[in-house]
Design a protein around this motif. Sequence first.
Motif, PDB file in Angstrom:
ATOM      1  N   SER A   1     -23.988 -25.077  17.552  1.00 18.43           N
ATOM      2  CA  SER A   1     -25.550 -24.888  17.322  1.00 18.43           C
ATOM      3  C   SER A   1     -25.872 -25.883  18.613  1.00 18.43           C
ATOM      4  O   SER A   1     -25.415 -26.849  18.711  1.00 18.43           O
ATOM      5  N   TYR A   2     -26.801 -25.165  19.218  1.00 17.27           N
ATOM      6  CA  TYR A   2     -27.502 -25.786  20.354  1.00 17.27           C
ATOM      7  C   TYR A   2     -28.839 -26.249  19.968  1.00 17.27           C
ATOM      8  O   TYR A   2     -29.848 -26.538  21.076  1.00 17.27           O
ATOM      9  N   ASN A   3     -29.255 -26.455  18.870  1.00 21.34           N
ATOM     10  CA  ASN A   3     -30.501 -26.882  18.436  1.00 21.34           C
ATOM     11  C   ASN A   3     -30.786 -28.160  19.096  1.00 21.34           C
ATOM     12  O   ASN A   3     -32.002 -28.279  19.254  1.00 21.34           O
ATOM     13  N   GLY A   4     -30.125 -29.092  19.343  1.00 24.04           N
ATOM     14  CA  GLY A   4     -30.376 -30.390  20.370  1.00 24.04           C
ATOM     15  C   GLY A   4     -31.009 -29.872  21.523  1.00 24.04           C
ATOM     16  O   GLY A   4     -31.946 -30.505  21.874  1.00 24.04           O
ATOM     17  N   LEU A   5     -30.545 -29.094  22.092  1.00 20.90           N
ATOM     18  CA  LEU A   5     -30.848 -28.587  23.421  1.00 20.90           C
ATOM     19  C   LEU A   5     -32.424 -28.084  23.246  1.00 20.90           C
ATOM     20  O   LEU A   5     -33.371 -28.250  24.168  1.00 20.90           O
TER      21      LEU A   5
ATOM     22  N   SER B   1     -29.725 -15.607  32.686  1.00 15.70           N
ATOM     23  CA  SER B   1     -30.204 -15.581  31.300  1.00 15.70           C
ATOM     24  C   SER B   1     -28.852 -15.385  30.384  1.00 15.70           C
ATOM     25  O   SER B   1     -28.979 -15.527  29.390  1.00 15.70           O
ATOM     26  N   GLY B   2     -27.831 -14.533  30.943  1.00 23.25           N
ATOM     27  CA  GLY B   2     -26.744 -14.424  30.029  1.00 23.25           C
ATOM     28  C   GLY B   2     -26.232 -15.770  29.390  1.00 23.25           C
ATOM     29  O   GLY B   2     -25.752 -15.600  28.218  1.00 23.25           O
ATOM     30  N   THR B   3     -26.083 -16.828  30.122  1.00 24.31           N
ATOM     31  CA  THR B   3     -25.561 -18.091  29.599  1.00 24.31           C
ATOM     32  C   THR B   3     -26.586 -18.421  28.555  1.00 24.31           C
ATOM     33  O   THR B   3     -26.233 -18.925  27.490  1.00 24.31           O
ATOM     34  N   VAL B   4     -27.883 -18.420  28.969  1.00 23.69           N
ATOM     35  CA  VAL B   4     -28.891 -18.972  27.832  1.00 23.69           C
ATOM     36  C   VAL B   4     -28.624 -17.887  26.546  1.00 23.69           C
ATOM     37  O   VAL B   4     -28.747 -18.355  25.483  1.00 23.69           O
TER      38      VAL B   4
ATOM     39  N   GLY C   1     -25.328 -19.188  19.785  1.00 29.60           N
ATOM     40  CA  GLY C   1     -24.268 -20.058  19.306  1.00 29.60           C
ATOM     41  C   GLY C   1     -22.925 -19.841  19.739  1.00 29.60           C
ATOM     42  O   GLY C   1     -22.195 -20.192  19.243  1.00 29.60           O
ATOM     43  N   GLU C   2     -22.651 -19.200  21.037  1.00 27.48           N
ATOM     44  CA  GLU C   2     -21.465 -18.702  21.584  1.00 27.48           C
ATOM     45  C   GLU C   2     -21.310 -20.048  22.528  1.00 27.48           C
ATOM     46  O   GLU C   2     -22.141 -20.755  23.085  1.00 27.48           O
ATOM     47  N   PRO C   3     -19.816 -20.169  22.787  1.00 32.25           N
ATOM     48  CA  PRO C   3     -19.348 -21.348  23.908  1.00 32.25           C
ATOM     49  C   PRO C   3     -19.847 -20.868  25.191  1.00 32.25           C
ATOM     50  O   PRO C   3     -19.866 -19.903  25.539  1.00 32.25           O
ATOM     51  N   VAL C   4     -20.269 -22.099  25.995  1.00 33.79           N
ATOM     52  CA  VAL C   4     -20.317 -22.015  27.372  1.00 33.79           C
ATOM     53  C   VAL C   4     -19.357 -23.067  28.163  1.00 33.79           C
ATOM     54  O   VAL C   4     -19.071 -23.945  27.283  1.00 33.79           O
TER      55      VAL C   4
ATOM     56  N   HIS D   1     -23.799 -29.080  18.737  1.00 33.56           N
ATOM     57  CA  HIS D   1     -23.001 -29.651  17.659  1.00 33.56           C
ATOM     58  C   HIS D   1     -22.189 -28.514  17.013  1.00 33.56           C
ATOM     59  O   HIS D   1     -22.501 -27.445  17.084  1.00 33.56           O
ATOM     60  N   PHE D   2     -21.255 -28.971  16.451  1.00 36.97           N
ATOM     61  CA  PHE D   2     -20.246 -28.083  15.589  1.00 36.97           C
ATOM     62  C   PHE D   2     -20.627 -27.712  14.201  1.00 36.97           C
ATOM     63  O   PHE D   2     -21.339 -28.663  13.784  1.00 36.97           O
ATOM     64  N   VAL D   3     -20.573 -26.421  13.822  1.00 34.11           N
ATOM     65  CA  VAL D   3     -21.323 -26.121  12.475  1.00 34.11           C
ATOM     66  C   VAL D   3     -19.924 -25.572  11.839  1.00 34.11           C
ATOM     67  O   VAL D   3     -19.638 -24.721  12.239  1.00 34.11           O
ATOM     68  N   SER D   4     -19.597 -26.278  10.828  1.00 32.04           N
ATOM     69  CA  SER D   4     -18.474 -25.867   9.751  1.00 32.04           C
ATOM     70  C   SER D   4     -18.846 -24.469   9.226  1.00 32.04           C
ATOM     71  O   SER D   4     -19.971 -24.039   9.250  1.00 32.04           O
TER      72      SER D   4
END
Length: 73
Positions: free
Chosen positions: A4-8, A30-33, A39-42, A63-66
Amino acid sequence: MSLSYNGLWKLLIDKNMNKMDLMKDVGISSGTVAKMTKGEPVSMTILEKICDKLNCDVGDLVHFVSEKGSETK
Protein backbone atom coordinates in the motif's frame (compact mmCIF):
# COMPACT_ATOMS: atom_id res chain seq x y z
CA MET A 1 1.01 -9.93 0.84
CA SER A 2 0.69 -6.77 -1.24
CA LEU A 3 1.83 -3.19 -0.87
CA SER A 4 0.00 0.00 0.00
CA TYR A 5 1.42 3.36 -1.03
CA ASN A 6 -1.26 5.28 0.88
CA GLY A 7 1.47 6.99 2.90
CA LEU A 8 2.93 8.41 -0.29
CA TRP A 9 -0.42 9.68 -1.54
CA LYS A 10 -1.11 11.32 1.83
CA LEU A 11 2.33 12.99 1.79
CA LEU A 12 1.64 14.36 -1.68
CA ILE A 13 -1.62 15.87 -0.45
CA ASP A 14 0.13 17.36 2.60
CA LYS A 15 2.77 18.92 0.33
CA ASN A 16 0.13 20.16 -2.14
CA MET A 17 1.55 17.98 -4.91
CA ASN A 18 -0.04 15.62 -7.39
CA LYS A 19 1.30 12.56 -9.20
CA MET A 20 2.42 14.63 -12.19
CA ASP A 21 4.48 16.87 -9.87
CA LEU A 22 6.05 13.76 -8.35
CA MET A 23 6.96 12.35 -11.77
CA LYS A 24 8.50 15.64 -12.88
CA ASP A 25 10.34 16.45 -9.64
CA VAL A 26 11.69 12.95 -9.00
CA GLY A 27 12.19 11.92 -12.61
CA ILE A 28 10.10 8.78 -12.55
CA SER A 29 7.89 7.44 -15.33
CA SER A 30 4.13 7.28 -15.50
CA GLY A 31 4.51 3.49 -15.58
CA THR A 32 6.22 3.56 -12.18
CA VAL A 33 3.45 5.71 -10.73
CA ALA A 34 0.88 3.34 -12.26
CA LYS A 35 2.59 0.38 -10.57
CA MET A 36 2.44 2.18 -7.21
CA THR A 37 -1.21 3.07 -7.78
CA LYS A 38 -1.93 -0.64 -8.30
CA GLY A 39 0.05 -1.63 -5.18
CA GLU A 40 2.81 -3.30 -7.17
CA PRO A 41 6.46 -3.27 -6.07
CA VAL A 42 8.93 -0.71 -7.38
CA SER A 43 12.69 -0.60 -6.90
CA MET A 44 14.32 0.71 -3.75
CA THR A 45 16.18 3.19 -5.96
CA ILE A 46 12.86 4.79 -6.91
CA LEU A 47 11.71 4.86 -3.29
CA GLU A 48 15.04 6.41 -2.28
CA LYS A 49 14.61 9.19 -4.86
CA ILE A 50 11.08 9.88 -3.63
CA CYS A 51 12.24 9.95 0.00
CA ASP A 52 15.03 12.35 -0.89
CA LYS A 53 12.60 14.71 -2.64
CA LEU A 54 9.91 14.53 0.04
CA ASN A 55 12.37 14.46 2.96
CA CYS A 56 10.88 11.31 4.48
CA ASP A 57 11.62 7.63 5.21
CA VAL A 58 10.57 4.59 3.16
CA GLY A 59 8.20 3.58 5.95
CA ASP A 60 6.37 6.87 5.44
CA LEU A 61 5.59 5.86 1.85
CA VAL A 62 4.79 2.18 1.75
CA HIS A 63 3.26 -0.49 4.00
CA PHE A 64 2.69 -4.20 3.58
CA VAL A 65 -0.93 -5.31 3.45
CA SER A 66 -1.75 -8.79 4.71
CA GLU A 67 -4.02 -11.14 2.80
CA LYS A 68 -6.85 -10.16 5.17
CA GLY A 69 -6.55 -6.53 4.04
CA SER A 70 -5.15 -4.87 7.16
CA GLU A 71 -2.03 -2.75 6.84
CA THR A 72 1.05 -3.68 8.83
CA LYS A 73 3.76 -1.24 9.76
